[in-house]
Write a protein that holds these residues in place. Sequence first.
Motif, mmCIF file in Angstrom:
data_model
loop_
_atom_site.group_PDB
_atom_site.id
_atom_site.type_symbol
_atom_site.label_atom_id
_atom_site.label_comp_id
_atom_site.label_asym_id
_atom_site.label_seq_id
_atom_site.Cartn_x
_atom_site.Cartn_y
_atom_site.Cartn_z
ATOM 1 N N LYS A 122 104.875 46.640 62.391
ATOM 2 C CA LYS A 122 104.831 47.240 63.826
ATOM 3 C C LYS A 122 103.274 47.658 64.007
ATOM 4 C CE LYS A 122 106.464 50.507 67.279
ATOM 5 N NZ LYS A 122 105.366 51.394 67.584
ATOM 6 N N SER A 125 100.853 44.801 63.694
ATOM 7 C CA SER A 125 100.773 44.002 65.008
ATOM 8 C C SER A 125 100.162 44.629 65.937
ATOM 9 C CB SER A 125 102.360 43.935 65.310
ATOM 10 O OG SER A 125 102.424 43.197 66.702
ATOM 11 N N PHE A 157 107.658 41.359 68.695
ATOM 12 C CA PHE A 157 105.996 41.471 68.695
ATOM 13 C C PHE A 157 105.527 40.040 68.884
ATOM 14 C CE2 PHE A 157 107.361 45.138 66.294
ATOM 15 C CZ PHE A 157 106.823 46.055 66.945
#
Length: 293
Positions: A122, A125, A157
């Motif tokens: 995360k 990304s 994502f």
Amino acid sequence: MNKFHGTGVAIVTPFNADGSVDYDGLKSLINYLINGKVEYLVSLGTTGEASTLNKDEKKKIWEFTAEINNGRLPLVAGIGGNDTAEVANNISTFKLNGYDAILSASPYYNKPSQEGIYQHYKALSEASALPLFLYNVPGRTASNVSPETTCRLAHDFKNIIGTKDASGSFDQFNQILRDKPEDFMLISGDDPVALPMIALGAVGVISVVGNALPQQVSDLVRLCLNGDFSAARKPHLDLIEFTRLLFAEGNPAGVKAALRQLKVCGDQVRLPLIKATAQLDGQIAEQLKKIIQ
């Protein structure tokens, strides 16, 4: 065809006898791979011995690779590590010129939980201006990115566009292919299972063998992607022993031995890796003679 469908090559980093980066050898290799009709190149993945290169060397290699490639093939940069903040910073400050995506291996040694792996990617990304490929290689990282985590990341994502999976688990591949977003790419991280993975729905391979045999590997993968598995079976089987030998004493010592024999670049590696033994070198030479008629 998507530019990441087909054969990507995780290119080795050639070194001189004194351990410095051999840029003439790298130029020779890049041109050799492009002439071999592969679909894209991966610069400084684990096969590129990135863990033994300092930041200045990595920067220069990425820039040099983009310069020599000169837009001829898509380029992927390998940027990984086990410190999430550092990896995110390296990705956010990466000079994008000439590159199309980033490949980032799951954190090694720390053995994070699945939630830790999710939070790691995360952060990457959110830091990345380029599309991002996950890289699951449990044999090196000591942890597995589960199918549930892979597909959770893929759905959450949009710039996480695929995964290079070297887990060897077909149960895992089945689950990813069933649960992933339609356009999310599963890519084989192991040469020997590229054919059966593509039969299931993978879009290609990021290959080590392709360093030495780009034409043979890319021809094989294209046959598979075209659904001609009958024609692909013989070249697939013909490469099995050569592939086994390339990994017999660690990667990339074996493929660098083959590249030296093919007069593409030298076979120097950096410690703690060492060059292939004379016995293995001879076995690789015998296999090359059989494959290259």
